[in-house]
Design an enzyme around this catalytic site. Structure first.
Site: not given
Length: 247
Positions: A135, A148
């Site tokens: 990501s 995350y």
């Protein structure tokens, strides 16, 4: 005919990738927790083209059992697409729950590393490829991203480390690092469909199909080419700005 194993294939990028690879003439081993979703995907794409494996990627015994059960052409994995992953919560670190952190680490880091380790010998034997879904959060921190973002930084760094270790084997390794993609991601993260709709409204985000097409491109490049890392965002999104706390 080549075979790809896609984790987290019940929705979003994983489901879109399954459709893209079947359309391209590949066999797909599709994993996920939701049996109804995988059964529907197998019915849609054909059970001769897609093999559904229902298990929680965090469950080591179930994961290993599923891999042990692969036979024949389904066991000849040419591409591992580590797509399964999630974010939980948007609170700052001091307000986050440890259970959310642990779930993200177990899913995004531990399970991904374990499955990759399990399949490496076969991938080397077949001069295959690994595509890991990281990501932009791996590079650009943001408030509430804490663990995350850290898990996705691990995915990026593991990809680069694998690339270094596998030099000379013919195995290609790529880290795909998307920004805003409209899937179930935000609804899962926040537990709110309304929050998801609000985030994506008017933003023209990328779609699961956009990322699936990118993965397909990477997977079907000539075998002497490797994309080390690929970062992509919708035009509407840019990098997070600096934050200044004032007295």
């Amino acid at each position: 005919m080549k075979t790809v194993l896609i984790t987290g294939a019940t929705s979003g990028i994983g489901a879109a990738a399954a459709r893209r690879f079947v359309a391209g003439g590949w066999r797909v081993v599709a994993t996920g927790r939701r049996a109804d979703r995988l059964d529907a995907l197998a019915h849609e794409l054909g059970r001769d083209a897609l093999l559904p494996l229902v298990f929680d990627i965090r469950d080591a015994a179930a994961r290993d059992g599923a891999m042990d059960g692969l036979a024949g052409e389904w066991a000849a994995i040419d591409l591992l697409l580590n797509n399964a992953g999630l974010a939980l919560g948007t609170a700052p670190a001091q307000g986050a729950t440890l259970a959310d952190w642990t779930t993200m680490i177990d899913t995004n880091v531990v399970a991904l590393a374990a499955l990759t380790h399990r399949l490496l010998p076969g991938l080397i034997a077949r001069r295959g490829a690994i595509v890991n879904l990281s990501s932009v959060a791996a590079t650009y921190p943001y408030a509430g991203g804490n663990v995350y973002g850290a898990t996705k930084a691990f995915v990026r760094q593991l990809s680069l480390g694998l690339r270094a270790d596998l030099a000379g084997t013919g195995v290609r390794v790529t880290s795909i690092e998307p920004g805003m993609v409209e899937t179930e991601f935000t609804a899962v993260r926040t537990g709110s469909r309304d929050a998801s709709d609000t985030l994506y409204a008017g933003a023209a985000p990328m779609t699961g199909e956009d990322i699936a097409e990118t993965i397909w491109w990477v997977a079907t490049l000539p075998p002497h080419l490797n994309i080390n890392a690929l970062e992509l965002m919708p035009v509407s999104q840019s990098f997070a700005g600096f934050a200044v706390a004032r007295r």
